[in-house]
Design a protein around this motif. Sequence first.
Motif, PDB file in Angstrom:
ATOM      1  N   ALA A 109       0.851  -1.196   0.000  1.00  0.00           N
ATOM      2  CA  ALA A 109       0.000   0.000   0.000  1.00  0.00           C
ATOM      3  C   ALA A 109       0.884   1.242   0.000  1.00  0.00           C
ATOM      4  CB  ALA A 109      -0.917   0.014   1.226  1.00  0.00           C
ATOM      5  N   PRO A 110       0.648   2.193  -0.911  1.00  0.00           N
ATOM      6  CA  PRO A 110       1.469   3.400  -0.946  1.00  0.00           C
ATOM      7  C   PRO A 110       1.162   4.362   0.194  1.00  0.00           C
ATOM      8  CG  PRO A 110      -0.237   3.529  -2.613  1.00  0.00           C
ATOM      9  CD  PRO A 110      -0.331   2.149  -1.990  1.00  0.00           C
ATOM     10  N   ARG A 111       0.008   4.151   0.844  1.00  0.00           N
ATOM     11  CA  ARG A 111      -0.395   4.957   1.989  1.00  0.00           C
ATOM     12  C   ARG A 111      -1.531   4.238   2.699  1.00  0.00           C
ATOM     13  NH1 ARG A 111      -2.186  10.277   1.505  1.00  0.00           N
ATOM     14  NH2 ARG A 111      -3.938   9.900   2.816  1.00  0.00           N
ATOM     15  N   VAL A 112      -1.703   4.528   3.977  1.00  0.00           N
ATOM     16  CA  VAL A 112      -2.859   4.066   4.737  1.00  0.00           C
ATOM     17  C   VAL A 112      -3.420   5.281   5.462  1.00  0.00           C
ATOM     18  CG1 VAL A 112      -2.066   1.693   5.022  1.00  0.00           C
ATOM     19  CG2 VAL A 112      -1.456   3.395   6.728  1.00  0.00           C
ATOM     20  N   TYR A 113      -4.658   5.192   5.840  1.00  0.00           N
ATOM     21  CA  TYR A 113      -5.265   6.317   6.540  1.00  0.00           C
ATOM     22  C   TYR A 113      -6.153   5.832   7.663  1.00  0.00           C
ATOM     23  CZ  TYR A 113      -9.938   5.719   4.511  1.00  0.00           C
ATOM     24  OH  TYR A 113     -11.183   5.237   4.198  1.00  0.00           O
ATOM     25  N   LEU A 114      -6.493   6.748   8.540  1.00  0.00           N
ATOM     26  CA  LEU A 114      -7.517   6.506   9.548  1.00  0.00           C
ATOM     27  C   LEU A 114      -8.230   7.823   9.816  1.00  0.00           C
ATOM     28  CD1 LEU A 114      -6.770   7.597  12.648  1.00  0.00           C
ATOM     29  CD2 LEU A 114      -5.266   5.642  12.611  1.00  0.00           C
ATOM     30  N   VAL A 115      -9.441   7.708  10.307  1.00  0.00           N
ATOM     31  CA  VAL A 115     -10.226   8.883  10.662  1.00  0.00           C
ATOM     32  C   VAL A 115     -10.662   8.772  12.108  1.00  0.00           C
ATOM     33  CG1 VAL A 115     -11.033   9.377   8.317  1.00  0.00           C
ATOM     34  CG2 VAL A 115     -12.386   7.890   9.794  1.00  0.00           C
ATOM     35  N   ALA A 116     -10.795   9.919  12.747  1.00  0.00           N
ATOM     36  CA  ALA A 116     -11.273   9.977  14.135  1.00  0.00           C
ATOM     37  C   ALA A 116     -12.217  11.164  14.252  1.00  0.00           C
ATOM     38  CB  ALA A 116     -10.099  10.147  15.094  1.00  0.00           C
ATOM     39  N   ASP A 117     -13.287  10.973  14.955  1.00  0.00           N
ATOM     40  CA  ASP A 117     -14.212  12.072  15.219  1.00  0.00           C
ATOM     41  C   ASP A 117     -13.412  13.232  15.803  1.00  0.00           C
ATOM     42  OD1 ASP A 117     -16.180  13.778  16.585  1.00  0.00           O
ATOM     43  OD2 ASP A 117     -17.592  12.124  16.328  1.00  0.00           O
ATOM     44  N   VAL A 118     -13.664  14.447  15.324  1.00  0.00           N
ATOM     45  CA  VAL A 118     -12.899  15.598  15.815  1.00  0.00           C
ATOM     46  C   VAL A 118     -13.105  15.821  17.307  1.00  0.00           C
ATOM     47  CG1 VAL A 118     -12.757  16.778  13.587  1.00  0.00           C
ATOM     48  CG2 VAL A 118     -14.669  17.268  15.117  1.00  0.00           C
ATOM     49  N   ALA A 119     -14.193  15.310  17.844  1.00  0.00           N
ATOM     50  CA  ALA A 119     -14.442  15.446  19.282  1.00  0.00           C
ATOM     51  C   ALA A 119     -13.712  14.372  20.090  1.00  0.00           C
ATOM     52  CB  ALA A 119     -15.946  15.375  19.567  1.00  0.00           C
ATOM     53  N   ASN A 120     -13.168  13.366  19.426  1.00  0.00           N
ATOM     54  CA  ASN A 120     -12.507  12.256  20.108  1.00  0.00           C
ATOM     55  C   ASN A 120     -10.997  12.515  20.148  1.00  0.00           C
ATOM     56  OD1 ASN A 120     -11.480   9.840  21.032  1.00  0.00           O
ATOM     57  ND2 ASN A 120     -12.922   8.581  19.865  1.00  0.00           N
ATOM     58  N   THR A 121     -10.585  13.326  21.085  1.00  0.00           N
ATOM     59  CA  THR A 121      -9.166  13.683  21.184  1.00  0.00           C
ATOM     60  C   THR A 121      -8.306  12.481  21.558  1.00  0.00           C
ATOM     61  OG1 THR A 121      -9.469  14.446  23.456  1.00  0.00           O
ATOM     62  CG2 THR A 121      -9.630  16.106  21.705  1.00  0.00           C
ATOM     63  N   GLY A 122      -8.863  11.537  22.288  1.00  0.00           N
ATOM     64  CA  GLY A 122      -8.121  10.335  22.652  1.00  0.00           C
ATOM     65  C   GLY A 122      -7.737   9.532  21.418  1.00  0.00           C
ATOM     66  N   SER A 123      -8.659   9.373  20.489  1.00  0.00           N
ATOM     67  CA  SER A 123      -8.378   8.623  19.276  1.00  0.00           C
ATOM     68  C   SER A 123      -7.370   9.368  18.395  1.00  0.00           C
ATOM     69  CB  SER A 123      -9.674   8.367  18.509  1.00  0.00           C
ATOM     70  OG  SER A 123      -9.467   7.400  17.497  1.00  0.00           O
ATOM     71  N   GLN A 124      -7.435  10.674  18.387  1.00  0.00           N
ATOM     72  CA  GLN A 124      -6.463  11.461  17.624  1.00  0.00           C
ATOM     73  C   GLN A 124      -5.059  11.303  18.230  1.00  0.00           C
ATOM     74  OE1 GLN A 124      -7.850  15.481  16.513  1.00  0.00           O
ATOM     75  NE2 GLN A 124      -9.847  14.774  17.255  1.00  0.00           N
ATOM     76  N   HIS A 125      -4.988  11.239  19.533  1.00  0.00           N
ATOM     77  CA  HIS A 125      -3.710  11.016  20.209  1.00  0.00           C
ATOM     78  C   HIS A 125      -3.153   9.638  19.836  1.00  0.00           C
ATOM     79  CE1 HIS A 125      -0.634  11.372  23.276  1.00  0.00           C
ATOM     80  NE2 HIS A 125      -1.013  10.202  23.781  1.00  0.00           N
ATOM     81  N   VAL A 126      -4.023   8.633  19.785  1.00  0.00           N
ATOM     82  CA  VAL A 126      -3.616   7.293  19.382  1.00  0.00           C
ATOM     83  C   VAL A 126      -3.022   7.331  17.980  1.00  0.00           C
ATOM     84  CG1 VAL A 126      -4.520   5.032  18.674  1.00  0.00           C
ATOM     85  CG2 VAL A 126      -5.201   6.009  20.869  1.00  0.00           C
TER      86      VAL A 126
END
Length: 109
Positions: free
Chosen positions: A57-74
């Motif tokens: 894969a040339p890239r992978v991505y993930l999305v996190a709800d903007v209100a979910n700061t914990g998931s963004q930290h992960v």
Amino acid sequence: MAIEADGRLVGSTGVHRIGQHPLGPEVGYWIAPQGRGHGYAAEAAHAMAEWAIGLGAPRVYLVADVANTGSQHVARRAGFHQEGVLRSYLHYRDGGLADAALFSRLPGD
């Protein structure tokens, strides 16, 4: 794929949309409340990204709800870089929409 710690199920992770999305494969995860704060999600997201990139894969991505700061930290701890915000991207079962922070990893990140 199950995430296990000390013989207990603490979450799940996986790679989705392989070959189906222009952003590349999507890494996903969830962690049960009793498993949070131990680094399991970041370790799992990192491993899933490495696996997909290792398969070409040339890239992978993930999305996190903007209100979910914990998931963004992960995402950041797993080596992902924030690219921006996808407006009204997340569709919830109750019919609600939410903005999603978009993160990606490239080979070499």
